[in-house]
Design a protein around this motif. Sequence first.
Motif, short mmCIF file in Angstrom:
data_model
loop_
_atom_site.label_atom_id
_atom_site.label_comp_id
_atom_site.label_asym_id
_atom_site.label_seq_id
_atom_site.Cartn_x
_atom_site.Cartn_y
_atom_site.Cartn_z
N THR A 76 37.02 -38.20 -14.66
CA THR A 76 37.04 -36.86 -14.07
C THR A 76 36.73 -35.80 -15.11
O THR A 76 36.14 -34.77 -14.82
N HIS A 77 37.16 -36.08 -16.36
CA HIS A 77 36.95 -35.09 -17.42
C HIS A 77 35.50 -35.04 -17.86
O HIS A 77 34.88 -33.98 -17.90
N ARG A 78 34.98 -36.21 -18.20
CA ARG A 78 33.63 -36.22 -18.79
C ARG A 78 32.55 -35.92 -17.76
O ARG A 78 31.47 -35.52 -18.12
N ALA A 79 32.87 -36.14 -16.49
CA ALA A 79 31.88 -35.85 -15.44
C ALA A 79 31.97 -34.42 -14.94
O ALA A 79 31.25 -34.05 -14.01
N LEU A 80 32.86 -33.62 -15.54
CA LEU A 80 33.05 -32.26 -15.03
C LEU A 80 31.77 -31.43 -14.94
O LEU A 80 31.62 -30.63 -14.03
N PRO A 81 30.80 -31.57 -15.86
CA PRO A 81 29.55 -30.81 -15.71
C PRO A 81 28.88 -31.02 -14.35
O PRO A 81 28.11 -30.19 -13.90
N LEU A 82 29.22 -32.13 -13.67
CA LEU A 82 28.64 -32.39 -12.35
C LEU A 82 29.21 -31.49 -11.27
O LEU A 82 28.62 -31.34 -10.20
N LEU A 83 30.37 -30.91 -11.53
CA LEU A 83 31.05 -30.13 -10.47
C LEU A 83 30.17 -29.00 -9.96
O LEU A 83 30.08 -28.78 -8.75
N PHE A 84 29.53 -28.27 -10.88
CA PHE A 84 28.72 -27.12 -10.45
C PHE A 84 27.51 -27.53 -9.61
O PHE A 84 27.36 -27.05 -8.48
N PRO A 85 26.62 -28.43 -10.09
CA PRO A 85 25.49 -28.78 -9.23
C PRO A 85 25.89 -29.48 -7.94
O PRO A 85 25.29 -29.26 -6.91
N MET A 86 26.94 -30.31 -8.01
CA MET A 86 27.40 -30.97 -6.78
C MET A 86 27.97 -29.95 -5.82
O MET A 86 27.78 -30.05 -4.61
N GLY A 87 28.67 -28.97 -6.36
CA GLY A 87 29.21 -27.90 -5.53
C GLY A 87 28.08 -27.16 -4.82
O GLY A 87 28.20 -26.81 -3.65
#
Lengths: 539, 211
Positions: free
Chosen positions: A343-354
Amino acid sequence: MELIRQKISLLILIIISGFVMIYKLGVIPNGLYIDEINYGYNAYSLLTTGKDEYGMAYPLLLRAQGLYLPSVYAYISIIPIKILGLNDFTVRLTASLSGILLVIFYYICLRDYLKIKNKFNLFVISLFFCITPWMVLMSRFGVELMTGLLLWSIGSYYFWKGFKSEKYLIWGAIILSISTYVSYSNRYLVLIYIIAAFVVHRKIIWKALLIFLIIQIPNLLIINTKGFFAKGDLIGIDIILDQSSKIPNFIPLILRVFMAFVREIFSRYVTYYSPSSLFFEPDPDLQRSLPELSVFYPWMIAPYLIGLYVLWKKRKMDIYKYIIVLFFISGIAAGLTRDPFSTHRALPLLFPMGIVIGMGINQVLENLKRNYKYAFICIILIYSGLMLWRSYFVFLPKERAKFWGGGYKELALEIKKRDSLFVIDQSRVKPSYIYLVYYLKYQPEKFQTEVNQTVVHDYYNNTEFSDYYNFRNIETRNIEWSRDPCLKQILVGDVYAISPEQAIEHKLDFEFEIKDPIGNILFRAYQTNPELKCTENKI
Amino acid sequence: MKWLVFNLILFGNLWIWKIFEISFVVFLLCVAGSVFLKKYVDGNSKNSFVFIMITGLLVGQIKIEGINTYKISIEEKIVQERRLGEYPIKYLRLGYWMEGRTESVMFYKLMDNLGEAVDLNYYFFTNHPRERAAIREFERFPYVYLPFFIYGLILCVDKKRINSLAILIGMLGILTLTGIGKDLGPVVIFPVIIFFIYEGLWSLLDKKFHY
């Protein structure tokens, strides 16, 4: 009128985000995780002495326990700590504020870049983004990740826009470059992103590259140190070699390793985009996840798939190329690590996935009739709110307390009450010293004189870490049964460190016990009786 | 050429041979189901054949794997009771609705089943990196098929092939109710996956070589 309505909806969004990100921030999660403590105590140390816990003046990376954490979060945290003092709330506040700013930026990005015209839809989509489990979990986690995500999102956005207007490009380059000092994974993602941006636009803008590199000078000065690549072992070469041994032997070894590497990296990368990982199965690491809730809500699978299809259809438009590049690049850093889902290292994905999910939600809302639309929004909002409340505010503080450093605050209180010497067993716990210096608010200038003084001399190469510490009336090390029962002290360990049989054998008196909210024993303390134990031995 | 490619995909995966090992009848149903589904979507077959095959697969799956969704185990009961106690007293009634009622427990289990059914890594990467404990996982389809599967899905949406998408959603719905099982796996979705992989691969081959 339209402008006023927009400002009101943005204000409402900020208030709701503020509530979700800050409500009971110092209390939930129950306890600080070791990374939060590292940032908190080192920020306190920098504030009071200008040096970190080891006495290094204004370090670029915080050595901590050989982790070499990016230091910017600690420097920013100095401000709330200076104003409100050192406590769990102020350690997490910077992350919360970063989360709130990210929600605002998300709103602006959807409005100005993707040009979502319906302002009500825009508000609803941003609201769903704000209460996304991933967003809430990481905004209330006092480490560098949310701040890193904020800078990554803003920097990448302006950098991309900058190919049409130079003023944005300069700012994009500056923010992206600074973001590499905030979050470890940004170091790799930013480089890959810049290369991808140049490739897609088929031009290199040297001015931006130069500005980026100038800001990278401090990083370049320490790039050849061991500390700079402290997390290099996360790739899991051993797993790849093990996988390669399963491939038939008639294939040359180098080819087998290559095939295993490709399969391993591909499988890890795909898991970050798989609907199962995103919407149903939480991160297996119990500290990094919510009970019974994944990083997005289950219902978001539908807008995710719809959003991906919209992205595919509009893939030739420049705006959507930005989202596509960001979407696929953001998973690379996490995909290279050995975790099943970090969950931590994949956090950069939150914005584009959002953004993708937001596009999907917008598509659904635009095609629904008015009455159905409001009913749909109400039902989904109530369901999501209940799930979040259940997982984050009801279960997490109780079930996951021990994974969030639970028990150390109470242990520090017990230590304060007594003058005895304490030995804290280190066999199965994370380094206890940092928790205790934090909760005891141990003076940094004193602590700096009590740590290993050789660390400062070659700070960025001194990666070896020993969890033996001796400060105040505390020693952190493994219990030595041949020696410790004969010294007058209190032995503290987890439930396996000192068994009831050992307590009887070594004539130990039960002193106190610390439990988590659901009754699991976190620490047990026993007073030694050397006069009984060692007198008996002498006889 | 089409049928060569189709058969390569149909028989060029470990899953069909695992099914063959466990049950010859289910193996035949999988093969027939895949063929009829392709013909049905192409408009060359009656939908009744497809539904007969799928029903047969469903019966086979339930017979071999069973359904665990509607039973609460002792461990689940313990967790349920503990969680009821975690709710603040003023929200105990709400807690009862969310944890104590059988419908709520079933709902969460259905969500779990759906999560397992949509896991790409389960089908293409031996469930790696989330292998299940005490279960011998295997790579149902070679991972090189994954891009063709995704492309096949996109093509069907593009071409508005509602029947294929409806069947996919229907199969996921069935798996939500039944779960995916351990040994045989979710065979009811096997023909659908074969179809989408074939669509994706054939479309690319056709574009390149103009068959």
